[in-house]
Structure formats: C-alpha cells, structure tokens
Scaffold this motif. Structure first.
Motif, PDB file in Angstrom:
ATOM      1  N   ARG A  37      48.941 -87.233  49.855  1.00  0.00           N
ATOM      2  CA  ARG A  37      50.012 -87.635  50.782  1.00  0.00           C
ATOM      3  C   ARG A  37      49.486 -87.626  52.221  1.00  0.00           C
ATOM      4  O   ARG A  37      49.735 -88.558  52.999  1.00  0.00           O
ATOM      5  N   LEU A  48      77.219 -85.707  55.357  1.00  0.00           N
ATOM      6  CA  LEU A  48      76.285 -86.160  54.318  1.00  0.00           C
ATOM      7  C   LEU A  48      76.633 -87.563  53.813  1.00  0.00           C
ATOM      8  O   LEU A  48      77.778 -87.835  53.490  1.00  0.00           O
ATOM      9  N   PRO A  88      72.664 -78.353  43.663  1.00  0.00           N
ATOM     10  CA  PRO A  88      73.324 -79.568  44.155  1.00  0.00           C
ATOM     11  C   PRO A  88      74.473 -79.998  43.257  1.00  0.00           C
ATOM     12  O   PRO A  88      74.457 -79.722  42.048  1.00  0.00           O
TER      13      PRO A  88
HETATM   14  N1  CAO Z   1      58.318 -79.080  51.456  1.00  0.00           N
HETATM   15  C1  CAO Z   1      57.667 -78.916  52.624  1.00  0.00           C
HETATM   16  N2  CAO Z   1      57.805 -79.767  53.658  1.00  0.00           N
HETATM   17  C2  CAO Z   1      58.625 -80.801  53.501  1.00  0.00           C
HETATM   18  C3  CAO Z   1      59.325 -81.042  52.317  1.00  0.00           C
HETATM   19  C4  CAO Z   1      59.134 -80.118  51.269  1.00  0.00           C
HETATM   20  N3  CAO Z   1      59.772 -80.250  50.103  1.00  0.00           N
HETATM   21  N4  CAO Z   1      60.069 -82.138  52.469  1.00  0.00           N
HETATM   22  C5  CAO Z   1      59.865 -82.597  53.688  1.00  0.00           C
HETATM   23  N5  CAO Z   1      58.987 -81.782  54.316  1.00  0.00           N
HETATM   24  C6  CAO Z   1      58.457 -81.942  55.648  1.00  0.00           C
HETATM   25  C7  CAO Z   1      58.075 -83.370  55.917  1.00  0.00           C
HETATM   26  O1  CAO Z   1      56.781 -83.621  55.455  1.00  0.00           O
HETATM   27  C8  CAO Z   1      58.187 -83.401  57.406  1.00  0.00           C
HETATM   28  O2  CAO Z   1      57.069 -82.747  57.956  1.00  0.00           O
HETATM   29  P1  CAO Z   1      56.399 -83.202  59.340  1.00  0.00           P
HETATM   30  O3  CAO Z   1      57.506 -83.218  60.358  1.00  0.00           O
HETATM   31  O4  CAO Z   1      55.362 -82.181  59.591  1.00  0.00           O
HETATM   32  O5  CAO Z   1      55.854 -84.555  59.112  1.00  0.00           O
HETATM   33  C9  CAO Z   1      59.397 -82.521  57.688  1.00  0.00           C
HETATM   34  O6  CAO Z   1      59.527 -81.677  56.544  1.00  0.00           O
HETATM   35  C10 CAO Z   1      60.690 -83.254  57.899  1.00  0.00           C
HETATM   36  O7  CAO Z   1      60.891 -84.181  56.874  1.00  0.00           O
HETATM   37  P2  CAO Z   1      62.191 -85.106  56.867  1.00  0.00           P
HETATM   38  O8  CAO Z   1      63.318 -84.338  56.353  1.00  0.00           O
HETATM   39  O9  CAO Z   1      62.331 -85.700  58.210  1.00  0.00           O
HETATM   40  O10 CAO Z   1      61.799 -86.289  55.930  1.00  0.00           O
HETATM   41  P3  CAO Z   1      61.965 -86.470  54.373  1.00  0.00           P
HETATM   42  O11 CAO Z   1      61.403 -87.801  54.061  1.00  0.00           O
HETATM   43  O12 CAO Z   1      61.405 -85.323  53.638  1.00  0.00           O
HETATM   44  O13 CAO Z   1      63.520 -86.493  54.130  1.00  0.00           O
HETATM   45  C11 CAO Z   1      65.746 -87.238  54.376  1.00  0.00           C
HETATM   46  C12 CAO Z   1      64.296 -87.590  54.531  1.00  0.00           C
HETATM   47  C13 CAO Z   1      66.576 -88.380  54.832  1.00  0.00           C
HETATM   48  C14 CAO Z   1      66.050 -86.929  52.923  1.00  0.00           C
HETATM   49  C15 CAO Z   1      66.033 -85.947  55.163  1.00  0.00           C
HETATM   50  O14 CAO Z   1      65.779 -86.178  56.525  1.00  0.00           O
HETATM   51  C16 CAO Z   1      67.427 -85.437  55.029  1.00  0.00           C
HETATM   52  O15 CAO Z   1      68.384 -85.938  55.616  1.00  0.00           O
HETATM   53  N6  CAO Z   1      67.550 -84.331  54.261  1.00  0.00           N
HETATM   54  C17 CAO Z   1      68.833 -83.643  54.093  1.00  0.00           C
HETATM   55  C18 CAO Z   1      69.493 -84.022  52.805  1.00  0.00           C
HETATM   56  C19 CAO Z   1      70.666 -83.142  52.593  1.00  0.00           C
HETATM   57  O16 CAO Z   1      71.462 -82.891  53.486  1.00  0.00           O
HETATM   58  N7  CAO Z   1      70.781 -82.608  51.381  1.00  0.00           N
HETATM   59  C20 CAO Z   1      71.725 -81.604  51.110  1.00  0.00           C
HETATM   60  C21 CAO Z   1      72.825 -82.149  50.342  1.00  0.00           C
HETATM   61  S1  CAO Z   1      73.732 -80.892  49.645  1.00  0.00           S
HETATM   62  O17 CAO Z   1      73.643 -81.303  48.097  1.00  0.00           O
END
Ligand code: CAO
Length: 429
Positions: free
Chosen positions: A242, A305, A362
């Motif tokens: 990655r 969400l 979830p």
């Molecule tokens: N383990 C470690 N690091 C992680 C990770 C994991 N499982 N997932 C993401 N990261 C890291 C990413 O690599 C990124 O690192 P850098 O900033 O160093 O590049 C950082 O965390 C932030 O990632 P991100 O959240 O911006 O991006 P994503 O593609 O992983 O996720 C999205 C995109 C849209 C899913 C996310 O932004 C989001 O909104 N998450 C929340 C979803 C949510 O609310 N779920 C709860 C629902 S309740 O059922």
C-alpha cells in the motif's frame, strides 16, 4: 315514580363557551349515574360530563360542534324511581389535562379501578396526540390499546370506542397490520426527564441526516438478530505494498488507503460466500442472491453518518476505487451526494481505522445481511515458526443477520478475509 329531569352543563370552572366534541349517548340509551354523556374540549383541556342520575335518556338537546357554558341543557332523562331529589353527581366533572395521561400508567391500577396485572405499555407521545375523548382514552388505557396506532373513524378522524375495540380484536386475532412493524416488540418509550432540574443544559435539534440515519439504525437494530464475529488480518505485507502504491500515485493526488484493498477483499469473500451478498425479500421467506457487487462505505460527515455506494467494485481496479472513495467522501461531506449514489448496496464497510479503537459492533445496513467494521491496525507480537514476531494486525468486526447467516459461515468469511488480506498477491488488482 319516574320523572323527567333536565341535565345541564355543571360548573366547569373557568371555562366558558366550550366546544362539545362528542356526544356519547343517544335517546333511548340507559345510563348509570356518573357515566359520561358528552365530552367538552377547550384549547387547554378536555373533560367528560357525567350523568347525575341513572335512568333512560329521553332527548338529546345538544350536538357535537356546539359551544356550551354552565347551565346549557344537555339532555332530558327519565330518572329511575329510586332517585332522590339530590343527584348523585354534584361534583365538578373530572378535568383531564391535555398533556397528562388520564390515569396512572403501568402501575397496574387506573384511578378508578384497581387491576391485578400491569397494563400493556402504550407510547405516551402518540397516545397524547391522538384525537380521542377522555372516555375513549380511559377505555383504551384500561385495555392497554395504544391510541397512537389506531385510525379513528369518527368525525375528523376522531378515535371512537369501536375503533379501540376493533384494534384489540385485530391484535387478538394476530392481524399483522396491527402488530408493531415487522411483528417485533412494542418498545417502552424513554422516560421524560427534566434535565434542567439537575444543572445547566442546551437543547440542539438533530440534523436531518441524524434523524434519518437514526430511524434506519434503530429499525435494523430492533428487527435483525445481530451477531458480531471478531477476527484479525495480518496486513504487514499488504501495508508495504500500500505504501509503495501510495508513493507512486502521490503526485497524481491519489491517496491509497486500506479501504480500497478492503473493497477488493470483500468482493472476493462475497463471491466465495454468496449468502453474504443476499437480502431477505419482504415476506422474509426468500433469499434474493445478487450477482452484482455494489459496496457501501460509511462516511463520517459534519452532519452525521452517510453510506454512499461504490458500484460494481468487481469491475474496478485499486486505483479507480481509491479515487472514487476520495471523491465520494468529499461529495458526502459537502452534501452534494445524489440519492442514487446511496442506493442498491449489497454489503457495507464501516472503517474507524483512521480514528482508533480495537473492535466495535456495527449495525447492519438493512436489507443487507452483513457489515464489516474495521478498526485501527497495530503492531502485535505473533507466533511464527516458534518465534514471536511483530506483525501489523487489522481488527475485523463482522456483524451479520443470524436469520440468514450461521456462526460458522461468519467465522469462515472473516478467516477468508484475513487470509486474502495477508497475501497481497491473492488480491485482484
Ligand atoms: N489502521 C490504521 N490506519 C488507518 C486505518 C486502519 N485500519 N484506516 C485508515 N488509516 C489511516 C489512513 O491510512 C490515513 O493515514 P494517513 O493520514 O497517515 O495517510 C488515516 O488513517 C486517515 O484515513 P481516512 O479515514 O481519511 O481514510 P480512509 O480511506 O481510511 O477512510 C472514510 C475513508 C470515508 C471511510 C473515512 O474517512 C470515514 O469517514 N470513516 C468513518 C466511518 C464511520 O463513521 N464509521 C462508523 C459508523 S458506525 O457503524
């Protein structure tokens, strides 16, 4: 000897010119002393006017919609011979405040009649708002009938005693239309608490997204028997890959996070275990297997969400998926996501990996039958060839609908995901 007596509106306190909203008796009816004759309703309260005598109603002198005050003739009654000159009910009619239940709730006792068993629970909010007279309310409460769920057949949709009786009959005969949606449980409403009594408070309205999502989540939580299977995937090698890819496409502004790989891995698992790519039909008796792979991704936005759906994940490569996640999350956060982009999902991924945590449960995005929660990866000591080695482990939390999926299948599904994520070469690009 029986005599004809005029029954008049008694002293009704501070009220004047109050509307008659229901006439509960008709000429020829036999009434007992203290039984209700009419219902009056002001903008503040409603009240039943009882008969001061037992006897037979001769003539009704009043009709619904009319405004009356103290002294207005309601009806004439041929009072029983035993009646003395002194009417039984000289007291004021019981006033029932519009925002309070007519009798004690769920104590097992009404104000008038002690009962041995607790009454069924009614939804107080719906009960209060229902269009019904105090007599009908009392009747409904005694039977535990929830007025909020009864359609009135009276004037302007007013709920009549017969409507309550029909409702109870339908419940007893098990008619689905009168059962809580989906045949589930009737849930007791939350207690009404005056939070300000304990300290300073501020009230803020929920966003529309919060309200809508809340409804779906609650419905799913109540209707679907959820079980969550936890597992871990060793993503040490995947993480190296990655990072390489991310570096390669950095200049093009494409950030490749674990979600793109998860989308691919999930599609492989859905192909291997088609039951996870199904939905129960509306009857609950057939499973609909989908031959397409549209995956929802939960996105956290300032308003709450939302779950946009990435279409045809099987037909897109990692790069396309990474780009689409970024653009879709951006649109969602700017509230520009079209409703079509949130429909047709087969399975959902909810990632809290960017935030933290080790596991969560979830809630299934119905009518899907499973959802994958992903928490933050961390380095853990893992035994390999009799040696402890540091490996990057990704926590997986798979909630599934136990009506459709068995525990063994769920454990196999997460194991499959674990294996495919551990071996980046096995992932379709
Ligand atoms: N383990 C470690 N690091 C992680 C990770 C994991 N499982 N997932 C993401 N990261 C890291 C990413 O690599 C990124 O690192 P850098 O900033 O160093 O590049 C950082 O965390 C932030 O990632 P991100 O959240 O911006 O991006 P994503 O593609 O992983 O996720 C999205 C995109 C849209 C899913 C996310 O932004 C989001 O909104 N998450 C929340 C979803 C949510 O609310 N779920 C709860 C629902 S309740 O059922």
């Amino acid at each position: 000897m029986a005599k004809i007596i005029e029954i008049t509106v008694p002293d009704i306190g501070d009220f004047d010119e109050v509307e008659v909203i229901e006439v509960l008796v008709q000429a020829g009816d036999r009434v007992e002393a203290e039984s209700s004759l009419i219902t009056l309703e002001s903008d503040k309260a409603s009240m039943d006017i009882p008969s001061p005598h037992s006897g037979t109603i001769k003539e009704i002198k009043i009709k619904a919609g009319q405004k009356v005050s103290q002294g207005h003739i309601i009806a004439t009654i041929e009072a029983d011979e035993t009646v003395t000159n002194k009417p039984i009910a000289e007291k004021k009619p019981a006033k029932i405040e519009a925002d309070k239940p007519a009798v004690a709730v769920n104590t097992g006792r009404s104000a008038a009649t002690p009962r041995p068993a607790p009454l069924p629970t009614v939804n107080e909010g719906g009960f209060r708002k229902a269009h019904a007279s105090p007599a009908v309310r009392k009747f409904a409460r005694e039977l535990g009938a929830d007025l909020g769920r009864i359609n009135g057949t009276g004037n302007k949709g007013r709920i009549l005693k017969e409507d309550v009786q029909n409702f109870i009959k339908q419940i007893l005969s098990g008619s689905a239309a009168f059962m809580p949606a989906g045949g589930g449980l009737a849930v007791a409403p939350p207690p009404e608490i005056d939070f300000a009594a304990y300290g300073e408070i501020e009230s803020k309205a929920l966003s529309n997204i919060n309200k809508l999502t809340g409804k779906y989540l609650h419905s799913s939580w109540v209707r679907i028997p959820h079980v969550t299977q936890f597992d871990e995937a060793d993503i040490t090698e995947l993480e190296k890959y990655r990072k390489q890819l991310s570096e390669k496409y950095k200049d093009q502004g494409i950030k490749i996070t674990i979600i793109a790989f998860l989308l691919k891995a999930v599609v492989s698992a859905l192909q291997e275990f088609p039951r996870f790519n199904s939905s129960l039909d509306a009857s609950g008796e057939n499973l609909i297997f989908k031959k397409y792979f549209h995956i929802g991704v939960a996105v956290d936005t300032p308003d709450g969400l939302v779950v946009p759906v990435i279409q045809d994940v099987d037909k897109k490569n990692l790069l396309q998926l990474a780009e689409e996640i970024i653009s879709t999350a951006q649109l969602a956060r700017e509230k520009k996501l079209k409703i079509d982009k949130m429909k047709g999902g087969c399975f959902t991924i909810s990632s809290l990996g960017g935030v933290g945590g080790t596991a969560f449960t979830p809630i299934i995005n119905q009518p899907e039958v499973a959802i994958l929660g992903v928490s933050r990866s961390s380095l853990k000591p893992v035994y390999q060839d009799n040696t402890l080695v540091p490996r990057l482990m990704l926590p997986l939390s798979l909630s599934y609908d136990h009506r459709v999926i068995d525990g063994v299948a769920a454990a196999k599904f997460t194991r499959f995901l674990g294996e495919i994520l551990a071996d980046a070469q096995r992932l379709p690009s």
